[in-house]
Scaffold this motif. Structure first.
Motif, PDB file in Angstrom:
ATOM      1  N   PHE A  57       9.170   7.339   3.436  1.00  0.00           N
ATOM      2  CA  PHE A  57       9.979   7.831   2.323  1.00  0.00           C
ATOM      3  C   PHE A  57       9.824   9.337   2.182  1.00  0.00           C
ATOM      4  N   ARG A  58      10.842   9.956   1.604  1.00  0.00           N
ATOM      5  CA  ARG A  58      10.779  11.384   1.297  1.00  0.00           C
ATOM      6  C   ARG A  58      11.608  11.665   0.058  1.00  0.00           C
ATOM      7  N   HIS A  65       0.845  -1.208   0.000  1.00  0.00           N
ATOM      8  CA  HIS A  65       0.000   0.000   0.000  1.00  0.00           C
ATOM      9  C   HIS A  65       0.874   1.249   0.000  1.00  0.00           C
ATOM     10  N   TYR A  66       0.545   2.175  -0.883  1.00  0.00           N
ATOM     11  CA  TYR A  66       1.257   3.448  -0.986  1.00  0.00           C
ATOM     12  C   TYR A  66       0.327   4.559  -0.520  1.00  0.00           C
ATOM     13  N   SER A  67       0.769   5.340   0.454  1.00  0.00           N
ATOM     14  CA  SER A  67      -0.061   6.436   0.945  1.00  0.00           C
ATOM     15  C   SER A  67      -0.108   7.563  -0.076  1.00  0.00           C
ATOM     16  N   ASP A  68      -1.043   8.468   0.136  1.00  0.00           N
ATOM     17  CA  ASP A  68      -1.026   9.711  -0.619  1.00  0.00           C
ATOM     18  C   ASP A  68       0.223  10.470  -0.202  1.00  0.00           C
ATOM     19  N   ARG A  69       0.628  11.398  -1.038  1.00  0.00           N
ATOM     20  CA  ARG A  69       1.796  12.212  -0.719  1.00  0.00           C
ATOM     21  C   ARG A  69       1.377  13.382   0.166  1.00  0.00           C
ATOM     22  N   TYR A  70       2.276  13.777   1.030  1.00  0.00           N
ATOM     23  CA  TYR A  70       2.078  14.961   1.861  1.00  0.00           C
ATOM     24  C   TYR A  70       3.414  15.684   1.917  1.00  0.00           C
ATOM     25  N   SER A  71       3.423  16.949   2.308  1.00  0.00           N
ATOM     26  CA  SER A  71       4.675  17.693   2.198  1.00  0.00           C
ATOM     27  C   SER A  71       4.796  18.789   3.245  1.00  0.00           C
ATOM     28  N   ASP A  72       6.019  19.280   3.364  1.00  0.00           N
ATOM     29  CA  ASP A  72       6.316  20.480   4.141  1.00  0.00           C
ATOM     30  C   ASP A  72       7.046  21.427   3.185  1.00  0.00           C
ATOM     31  N   ASP A  73       7.756  22.381   3.696  1.00  0.00           N
ATOM     32  CA  ASP A  73       8.442  23.342   2.824  1.00  0.00           C
ATOM     33  C   ASP A  73       9.614  22.735   2.055  1.00  0.00           C
ATOM     34  N   PHE A  74      10.144  21.636   2.530  1.00  0.00           N
ATOM     35  CA  PHE A  74      11.370  21.091   1.951  1.00  0.00           C
ATOM     36  C   PHE A  74      11.222  19.737   1.271  1.00  0.00           C
TER      37      PHE A  74
END
Length: 102
Positions: free
Chosen positions: A87-88, A15-24
């Motif tokens: 992961f990032r 299962h792959y989650s949706d992507r989420y982010s911060d400023d970097f």
């Protein structure tokens, strides 16, 4: 049936989650089916016997069936849930040209 064939049985259940982010960074987590952990090489785990995965190199996580676009790095393990890999990847830094005023 060899270990690779057994591993193949679980790849469609990753299962792959949706992507989420911060400023970097852009982030996502990947959840492996729990039985899949038993098929991974012992060298992929911390040597302390905790059953926690170590940080995997790209060729290692791709080798167990995780598929993602380029640029992702396995950067963290959630010890209470060793089947969850974090992961990032760095966000593209877009530099806008300054607006010229007349």
């Amino acid at each position: 049936m060899n270990a690779r064939d057994k591993l193949e049985e679980y790849i469609d259940r990753i299962h792959y989650s949706d992507r989420y982010s911060d400023d970097f960074y852009e982030y996502r987590h990947v959840i492996l089916p729990k039985p899949m952990l038993k098929l991974l090489p012992k060298s992929y785990f911390e040597q302390d016997g905790s059953g926690v995965l170590r940080i995997l190199a790209e060729d290692e996580w791709r080798g167990i069936g995780i598929t993602q676009s380029l640029g992702w790095e396995h950067y963290e393990v959630h010890a209470p849930e060793p089947h969850v890999l974090l992961f990032r990847r760095a966000k593209e830094q877009v530099v806008k040209a300054p607006v010229k005023r007349k």
